[in-house]
Enzyme design. Structure first.
Site, mmCIF file in Angstrom:
data_model
loop_
_atom_site.group_PDB
_atom_site.id
_atom_site.type_symbol
_atom_site.label_atom_id
_atom_site.label_comp_id
_atom_site.label_asym_id
_atom_site.label_seq_id
_atom_site.Cartn_x
_atom_site.Cartn_y
_atom_site.Cartn_z
ATOM 1 N N LEU A 166 99.263 30.643 38.081
ATOM 2 C CA LEU A 166 99.038 30.645 36.153
ATOM 3 C C LEU A 166 99.639 29.718 36.091
ATOM 4 C CD1 LEU A 166 97.180 31.311 33.773
ATOM 5 C CD2 LEU A 166 98.726 33.501 33.837
ATOM 6 N N HIS A 188 106.615 39.862 15.000
ATOM 7 C CA HIS A 188 106.899 38.726 16.108
ATOM 8 C C HIS A 188 106.508 39.748 17.353
ATOM 9 C CE1 HIS A 188 106.727 35.378 13.483
ATOM 10 N NE2 HIS A 188 107.531 35.812 13.067
ATOM 11 N N ARG A 210 102.382 38.978 9.121
ATOM 12 C CA ARG A 210 101.367 40.405 8.561
ATOM 13 C C ARG A 210 101.150 41.423 8.826
ATOM 14 N NH1 ARG A 210 96.169 36.495 8.744
ATOM 15 N NH2 ARG A 210 97.129 35.074 9.805
ATOM 16 N N TRP A 211 100.876 41.321 10.380
ATOM 17 C CA TRP A 211 101.150 42.413 11.066
ATOM 18 C C TRP A 211 102.611 43.765 10.880
ATOM 19 C CZ3 TRP A 211 103.877 45.910 14.400
ATOM 20 C CH2 TRP A 211 102.852 46.767 14.815
ATOM 21 N N ARG A 233 110.152 27.607 7.526
ATOM 22 C CA ARG A 233 110.119 28.852 7.709
ATOM 23 C C ARG A 233 111.588 29.426 7.278
ATOM 24 N NH1 ARG A 233 105.893 32.659 10.686
ATOM 25 N NH2 ARG A 233 103.968 31.143 10.344
ATOM 26 N N SER A 256 105.277 25.876 15.761
ATOM 27 C CA SER A 256 104.755 24.204 15.465
ATOM 28 C C SER A 256 105.597 23.948 14.655
ATOM 29 C CB SER A 256 103.444 25.146 14.367
ATOM 30 O OG SER A 256 103.947 24.771 12.748
ATOM 31 N N ASP A 297 98.017 33.432 16.154
ATOM 32 C CA ASP A 297 98.539 34.103 14.494
ATOM 33 C C ASP A 297 98.346 35.717 13.779
ATOM 34 O OD1 ASP A 297 99.501 33.366 11.689
ATOM 35 O OD2 ASP A 297 97.262 32.192 11.715
ATOM 36 N N SER A 354 95.669 23.988 12.539
ATOM 37 C CA SER A 354 96.965 24.278 12.083
ATOM 38 C C SER A 354 97.547 23.058 13.188
ATOM 39 C CB SER A 354 97.759 25.633 12.504
ATOM 40 O OG SER A 354 97.536 26.197 11.007
ATOM 41 N N ARG A 398 91.568 27.381 11.007
ATOM 42 C CA ARG A 398 91.616 26.235 10.694
ATOM 43 C C ARG A 398 92.833 26.080 12.029
ATOM 44 N NH1 ARG A 398 94.853 28.204 6.488
ATOM 45 N NH2 ARG A 398 96.785 29.236 6.908
HETATM 46 C C1 IPE Z 1 99.911 28.412 13.993
HETATM 47 O O1 IPE Z 1 100.219 29.285 12.818
HETATM 48 C C2 IPE Z 1 101.528 28.004 14.587
HETATM 49 C C3 IPE Z 1 100.979 28.890 15.379
HETATM 50 C C4 IPE Z 1 100.422 29.513 15.419
HETATM 51 C C5 IPE Z 1 103.121 28.712 16.339
HETATM 52 P P1 IPE Z 1 100.646 29.164 11.036
HETATM 53 O O2 IPE Z 1 100.585 30.640 10.302
HETATM 54 O O3 IPE Z 1 102.584 28.934 11.236
HETATM 55 O O4 IPE Z 1 99.372 28.446 10.834
HETATM 56 P P2 IPE Z 1 99.222 27.914 8.702
HETATM 57 O O5 IPE Z 1 100.906 27.615 8.850
HETATM 58 O O6 IPE Z 1 98.890 28.848 8.845
HETATM 59 O O7 IPE Z 1 98.042 26.934 9.006
HETATM 60 C C1 IPE Z 2 102.709 33.859 14.565
HETATM 61 O O1 IPE Z 2 101.720 33.966 13.382
HETATM 62 C C2 IPE Z 2 102.833 32.869 14.739
HETATM 63 C C3 IPE Z 2 104.130 31.832 14.836
HETATM 64 C C4 IPE Z 2 104.765 31.050 14.248
HETATM 65 C C5 IPE Z 2 104.999 32.805 15.533
HETATM 66 P P1 IPE Z 2 102.612 34.395 12.049
HETATM 67 O O2 IPE Z 2 104.076 34.661 11.684
HETATM 68 O O3 IPE Z 2 102.403 32.890 11.264
HETATM 69 O O4 IPE Z 2 101.737 35.651 11.317
HETATM 70 P P2 IPE Z 2 100.716 35.477 9.858
HETATM 71 O O5 IPE Z 2 100.355 34.444 9.953
HETATM 72 O O6 IPE Z 2 102.470 34.911 8.443
HETATM 73 O O7 IPE Z 2 100.909 36.739 9.727
HETATM 74 MG MG MG Z 3 99.903 32.303 10.358
#
Ligand code: IPE
Ligand code: IPE
Ligand code: MG
Length: 217
Positions: free
Chosen positions: A116, A23, A10-11, A57, A51, A6, A173, A171
């Site tokens: 792996l 990403h 934001r990065w 999104r 997820s 996660d 998620s 969390r």
């Molecule tokens: C969890 O991250 C899903 C993945 C890393 C693929 P999210 O950024 O989607 O989770 P929430 O929505 O903040 O809980």
């Molecule tokens: C990656 O992080 C999780 C994926 C769903 C690929 P996010 O895209 O949720 O990044 P943040 O939480 O918005 O920063």
């Molecule tokens: Mg996220």
């Protein structure tokens, strides 16, 4: 080891003014972790990549993610196979026909590899997975824990010993709710693209010093 990767968005916003470029950057961390696992003889790596909730999104971000995966696999699958890495998808393959086929092909091509195993959780949701398992079991009059284990997407994959979530959020998620019953969980402040080898080392060292009771004293 399982990872909720996660913090890409934001990065990306912070460094490149684009969630999607976050990403792309996050993919570098995935490669780093893969190498780390091979070096440290970690046999199973489960990565939460998309997820069941991530369909909410914007289309542009979803497409960017799926494209990234497609390009990555096309480019690297042969190398992955040569390194004896096995790819397994956790989740229903409900993407474009092209990507579905590529994912099937990647699984088939690498199925005999044993160095792996990478379990890519894609369109994965723990609740969906449990519903899928219960539906498979509904004709049985008595259901054991083993029966449930064997009907999950993670059949034959050991429960994770370590679960890491980057991105400063505490969390699950909808990730591995059944399988993480006794997993050691590490919440990491750093965003996924900033997560480095030494952070992984710190977590592994902490893990080694944990007394895992499993209910005993
Ligand atoms: C969890 O991250 C899903 C993945 C890393 C693929 P999210 O950024 O989607 O989770 P929430 O929505 O903040 O809980
Ligand atoms: C990656 O992080 C999780 C994926 C769903 C690929 P996010 O895209 O949720 O990044 P943040 O939480 O918005 O920063
Ligand atoms: Mg996220």
């Amino acid at each position: 080891m399982a990872i909720i990767m996660d913090g890409n968005g934001r990065w990306g916003l912070k460094h490149k003014n684009s969630r999607n470029l976050g990403h792309k950057e996050g993919l570098k961390t995935v490669e780093m972790v893969m190498k780390y696992c091979i070096k440290k003889h970690i046999k199973f790596l489960t990565l939460y990549a998309f997820s069941t909730e991530n369909w909410k999104r914007p289309l542009k971000e979803r497409n960017y993610l799926f494209n990234l995966l497609e390009i990555y696999l096309k480019e690297k699958l042969e190398k992955i196979n040569n390194e004896k890495i096995k790819i397994k998808i956790l989740g229903e393959k409900k993407f474009s026909k092209k990507l579905n086929k590529l994912l099937d092909f990647s699984e088939k091509m690498t199925t005999k590899n044993t160095k792996l195993q990478i379990n890519l959780a894609l369109n994965y949701g723990s609740k969906k997975e449990l519903v899928y398992a219960f539906n498979k079991l509904k004709k049985k009059s008595r259901i054991s824990e083993n029966d449930i284990d064997n009907c999950l997407y993670t059949k034959n994959i050991p429960d994770p010993e370590i679960l890491i979530r980057t991105g400063n959020t505490q969390r699950l998620s909808n990730f591995l709710l059944w399988q993480a019953a006794y997993t050691e969980i590490f919440f990491e402040k750093k965003l996924w693209p900033d997560f480095k080898n030494e952070d992984l080392n710190k977590i592994i060292n902490k893990f080694r010093n944990i007394k895992r009771n499993f209910g005993k004293v």
